[in-house]
Motif scaffolding. Structure first.
Motif, short mmCIF file in Angstrom:
data_model
loop_
_atom_site.label_atom_id
_atom_site.label_comp_id
_atom_site.label_asym_id
_atom_site.label_seq_id
_atom_site.Cartn_x
_atom_site.Cartn_y
_atom_site.Cartn_z
N ALA A 1 0.86 -1.19 0.00
CA ALA A 1 0.00 0.00 0.00
C ALA A 1 0.89 1.24 0.00
O ALA A 1 2.12 1.13 0.12
N CYS A 2 0.26 2.40 -0.14
CA CYS A 2 0.99 3.68 -0.13
C CYS A 2 0.39 4.62 0.92
O CYS A 2 -0.82 4.56 1.19
N GLY A 3 1.20 5.53 1.40
CA GLY A 3 0.72 6.64 2.24
C GLY A 3 -0.05 6.15 3.45
O GLY A 3 0.37 5.24 4.18
N THR A 4 -1.21 6.75 3.65
CA THR A 4 -2.04 6.38 4.79
C THR A 4 -2.42 4.90 4.73
O THR A 4 -2.43 4.21 5.76
N SER A 5 -2.69 4.39 3.54
CA SER A 5 -3.06 2.97 3.42
C SER A 5 -1.91 2.08 3.88
O SER A 5 -2.13 0.98 4.39
N TYR A 6 -0.68 2.56 3.71
CA TYR A 6 0.48 1.79 4.19
C TYR A 6 0.46 1.70 5.72
O TYR A 6 0.87 0.70 6.30
N THR B 1 -6.40 10.91 -5.82
CA THR B 1 -6.06 9.64 -6.45
C THR B 1 -4.76 9.83 -7.21
O THR B 1 -4.66 10.75 -8.03
N VAL B 2 -3.79 8.97 -6.95
CA VAL B 2 -2.46 9.17 -7.54
C VAL B 2 -2.22 8.11 -8.62
O VAL B 2 -1.95 6.95 -8.31
N THR B 3 -2.36 8.52 -9.87
CA THR B 3 -2.29 7.55 -10.96
C THR B 3 -0.99 7.69 -11.77
O THR B 3 -0.93 7.29 -12.92
N ILE C 1 -3.88 -2.66 -0.31
CA ILE C 1 -4.85 -1.75 0.34
C ILE C 1 -4.78 -0.41 -0.37
O ILE C 1 -3.71 0.18 -0.52
N SER C 2 -5.94 0.09 -0.82
CA SER C 2 -5.99 1.39 -1.49
C SER C 2 -7.40 1.93 -1.40
O SER C 2 -8.33 1.29 -1.90
N GLN C 3 -7.58 3.09 -0.75
CA GLN C 3 -8.95 3.61 -0.65
C GLN C 3 -9.54 3.86 -2.02
O GLN C 3 -10.67 3.53 -2.29
N SER C 4 -8.75 4.44 -2.91
CA SER C 4 -9.27 4.78 -4.25
C SER C 4 -9.35 3.56 -5.14
O SER C 4 -10.15 3.50 -6.07
N VAL D 1 -9.07 15.65 0.71
CA VAL D 1 -7.93 14.92 0.14
C VAL D 1 -7.25 14.05 1.20
O VAL D 1 -6.82 12.92 0.92
N ALA D 2 -7.16 14.54 2.43
CA ALA D 2 -6.51 13.74 3.48
C ALA D 2 -7.44 12.60 3.91
O ALA D 2 -8.60 12.84 4.24
N ALA D 3 -6.90 11.39 3.90
CA ALA D 3 -7.73 10.23 4.26
C ALA D 3 -8.01 10.24 5.76
O ALA D 3 -7.08 10.37 6.57
N THR D 4 -9.25 10.09 6.13
CA THR D 4 -9.62 9.97 7.55
C THR D 4 -10.53 8.75 7.72
O THR D 4 -10.09 7.70 8.18
N ALA E 1 1.68 11.81 12.15
CA ALA E 1 2.71 12.66 11.54
C ALA E 1 2.36 12.99 10.10
O ALA E 1 2.48 14.14 9.66
N LEU E 2 1.89 12.00 9.34
CA LEU E 2 1.55 12.25 7.93
C LEU E 2 0.41 13.26 7.82
O LEU E 2 0.45 14.18 6.99
N LYS E 3 -0.59 13.13 8.69
CA LYS E 3 -1.72 14.06 8.63
C LYS E 3 -1.23 15.50 8.85
O LYS E 3 -1.64 16.42 8.16
N LEU E 4 -0.35 15.66 9.84
CA LEU E 4 0.11 17.01 10.16
C LEU E 4 0.95 17.58 9.01
O LEU E 4 0.80 18.75 8.65
C1 F6R Z 1 -3.01 10.72 2.96
C2 F6R Z 1 -3.47 10.09 1.75
C3 F6R Z 1 -2.48 9.41 0.88
C4 F6R Z 1 -3.07 8.11 0.34
C5 F6R Z 1 -2.13 7.47 -0.69
C6 F6R Z 1 -2.67 6.14 -1.18
O1 F6R Z 1 -4.04 11.34 3.65
O2 F6R Z 1 -4.62 10.12 1.48
O3 F6R Z 1 -1.27 9.16 1.55
O4 F6R Z 1 -3.26 7.25 1.42
O5 F6R Z 1 -1.98 8.33 -1.78
O6 F6R Z 1 -3.94 6.30 -1.72
P1 F6R Z 1 -4.91 5.09 -1.90
O7 F6R Z 1 -5.32 4.62 -0.55
O8 F6R Z 1 -6.05 5.63 -2.72
O9 F6R Z 1 -4.14 4.02 -2.63
#
Ligand code: F6R
Length: 608
Positions: free
Chosen positions: A300-305, A604-606, A347-350, A399-402, A484-487
């Motif tokens: 996973a990446c970012g918050t999902s990680y 969404t980071v594509t 794991i990826s919210q998007s 944009v910030a995942a919660t 830390a990432l949220k801040l």
């Molecule tokens: C942080 C945040 C990003 C995503 C990351 C992965 O608030 O939203 O770090 O978690 O870009 O995105 P998904 O979960 O869509 O793969």
């Protein structure tokens, strides 16, 4: 999620339904539709895509005038987002039209019962079951039929229903999912949320749980599930439209933080039994295959990680399987050892993050079993995985995942317990205990949200602080990383997340007066060690904030203690992260930053 709208009155129904649905697009936007009901005919117009697509289609089809109807904008929870699964849904005679928000937990049982009676279904949705149940009761007044259906349907739901040839009545019902009535003069409105009708009226009635409401142009009658009429409470909306779209919150992010109790409850819904077992039929993976797994990878990446970090502790502890976690963009470049006995969880919210997709594609090519955990039905991750577990957070606009993060934690805990159960790795009584504790999470998260005012006060004082550290061990470590990432991302403050025990190996050199150190100390088996690490930070002049469980004696190490409800290790990560979301939020808003659209980021980071 999903948004529903209904209208009865003198206007052209499409002129109310389409703009109303557009204002509810924040609740879902993968498909949309309307039903227009007249005394002698009914049109259902629906399409995959957004409201702009539906509006274009209605323009093209140019339906005959109608003064009543219902509409829906969908966030798929059951069945792929396509035109067939889009609402409204009809019964198989085409007499009943239903729009629905929520999940019918016992839809399988109801569907088999109806199929045995000869009913045919065209969609994959649970909603069609409701339409056909209602179709069986054509001899009853619609309001009575809906009441009977509410007695049979389990789960959280809000409905708006009409019947062919009865254009003067819409029946709504609610349990769990929101439903409000807008009171007009000779016209009335029904909707999931106020913005849908705010341009027409400010008079409203909030429909309570387990109520059925009969809406006609000149009357609104509310009944309980015993059929007794209830006097509803009338209210006046004081918000303007923009505030109403955010549910009265100043930002989507704060609204979404506040939606977490509901999102967590939805993510648990139908996945645990009364006797404390986890049921994940939706995975459709042979249990023998799950028993043959000898290694798990989570990517996973970012918050999902950070959800993956928690998952590692949970799956290893509960199943005794070895688990590796990888930042998805690194996974395939390290040449991991995978085979057909490996389970890879993405794991990826998007569900569209290209790094995570590339990682699971790589894993599939090596013969591994891939499970996707995502918030978006039929996203690329869902389509490309062998099995999917959906978080049911609804659309996240900030944009910030919660809420997508806390539901990922819950989904991964469910998956960990399920694997332990299938593999016989855990005493059933312990699974039952942990499931019971998970069911308390919605209420506990609500309690944690209530600490917001105190956190806001602290955040104002820290407007000029340049350096934050977030520290934790074991299950508290991913929570610290997420804090830390949220801040960083919304307040643009340098914030380091660290394993508390690692500070002495270098970063402690950065600790001095003026630095704020936030310690998370909820995981009982390492809590004492975290507290002594915090003493080390205090001795070097840092301001100490501690997230600790209610009733836990943490001595005098902290300058400020933020309390969260107690829970078992790992399960309590869900509650512990909430104050840190609020901390980042309030530091950012104190600096007047746009928290919903932080600079340089995309939802969404594509790109790789
Ligand atoms: C942080 C945040 C990003 C995503 C990351 C992965 O608030 O939203 O770090 O978690 O870009 O995105 P998904 O979960 O869509 O793969």
């Amino acid at each position: 999620m999903c948004g529903i709208v209904g209208y009865v009155g003198p206007r052209q129904a499409v002129d109310v339904l389409l703009p109303g649905l557009s204002r509810l697009e924040y609740r879902g936007y993968d498909s949309a539709g309307v039903a227009l009901v007249r005394s002698d005919s009914m049109d259902v117009i629906k399409t995959v895509g957004r409201m702009a697509d539906l509006t274009g289609l209605v323009g093209k089809e140019s339906p005959a005038p109608a003064h009543a109807g219902v509409g829906h904008t969908r966030w798929a929870t059951h069945g792929a987002p396509n035109t067939v699964n889009a609402h409204p849904h009809l019964d198989d005679n085409g007499d009943i039209v239903v729009v629905h928000n929520g999940i019918i937990e016992n839809w399988r049982a109801l569907k088999s019962e109806l199929a045995a009676k000869g009913h045919r279904f065209v969609s994959d949705t649970d909603t069609e079951v409701i339409a056909n149940l209602l179709g069986e009761m054509s001899d009853l007044p619609l309001v009575e039929a809906v009441r009977q259906v509410m007695l049979r349907a389990e789960g959280a739901l809000a409905l708006a229903v009409m019947r062919r040839g009865e254009p003067d009545v819409i029946v709504g019902a609610r349990r769990g999912s929101p439903l409000v009535v807008g009171r007009g003069d000779g016209e009335n409105f029904l909707a999931s949320d106020i913005p849908a009708f705010l341009e027409h009226t400010r008079e409203m009635i909030v429909v309570d749980d387990d109520r059925v409401v009969e809406v006609r142009p000149d009357s609104v009658r509310v009944f309980d599930l015993e059929g007794n009429e209830i006097e509803p409470e009338h209210r006046k909306v004081e918000w303007d439209l923009e505030a109403a779209e955010k549910g009265g919150f100043p930002t989507f992010m704060l609204k979404e933080i506040n939606e977490q109790p509901h999102a967590i409850a939805d993510t648990l819904l139908g996945r645990v039994t009364g006797s404390g077992r986890v049921v994940l039929h939706e995975l459709e993976v042979d249990e023998d295959v799950l028993r043959s797994i000898d290694k798990v990878f989570v990517v996973a990446c970012g918050t999902s990680y950070h959800a993956a970090m928690m998952a590692k502790y949970a799956i290893e502890r509960w199943t005794r399987l070895p688990v590796e976690i990888d930042i998805a963009s690194e996974f395939r470049y390290r040449d991991p050892v995978l085979d057909d006995r490996s389970l890879v969880i993405g794991i990826s919210q998007s569900g569209e993050t290209i790094d995570t997709l590339a990682a699971v594609r790589y894993a599939k090519a090596q013969g591994a079993l891939v499970i996707g955990v995502t918030n978006v039905v039929d996203s690329a991750l869902a389509r490309e995985s062998d099995a999917v577990l959906y978080t049911r957070a609804g659309p996240e606009i900030g944009v910030a995942a919660t809420k997508t993060f806390t539901t990922q934690l819950v989904a991964m805990q469910l998956l960990g317990l399920y694997l332990a159960q299938v593999r016989g790795a855990m005493d059933p009584a312990r699974v039952e205990m942990l499931v019971g504790e998970m069911m308390r999470l919605p209420e506990q998260v609500q309690t944690a949200i209530a600490s917001g005012a105190e956190i806001e006060r602290l955040a104002r004082v820290w407007g000029d602080v340049r350096d934050f550290f977030f520290l934790g061990r074991s299950g508290d470590f991913p929570v610290a990383m997420e804090g830390a990432l949220k801040l960083k991302e919304i307040a643009y403050v340098r914030a380091e997340g660290y394993a508390a025990g690692e500070m002495k190996h270098g970063p402690i050199a950065l600790i001095e007066k003026g630095v704020v150190v936030v310690g998370v100390a909820t995981d009982s088996h390492v809590r004492a060690k975290t507290l002594s690490n915090m003493e080390e930070m205090k001795a070097r002049g840092a301001t100490i904030v501690l997230v600790a469980e209610e009733g836990d004696d943490v001595g005098d190490v902290a300058d400020h203690v933020i309390r969260v409800p107690p829970g078992p290790d790992l399960i309590c990560t869900v509650t512990a992260v909430v104050p840190l979301q609020l901390l980042a939020y309030h530091v950012a808003t104190a600096k007047e930053l746009d928290v919903d659209k932080p600079r340089n980021l995309a939802k969404t980071v594509t790109v790789e």
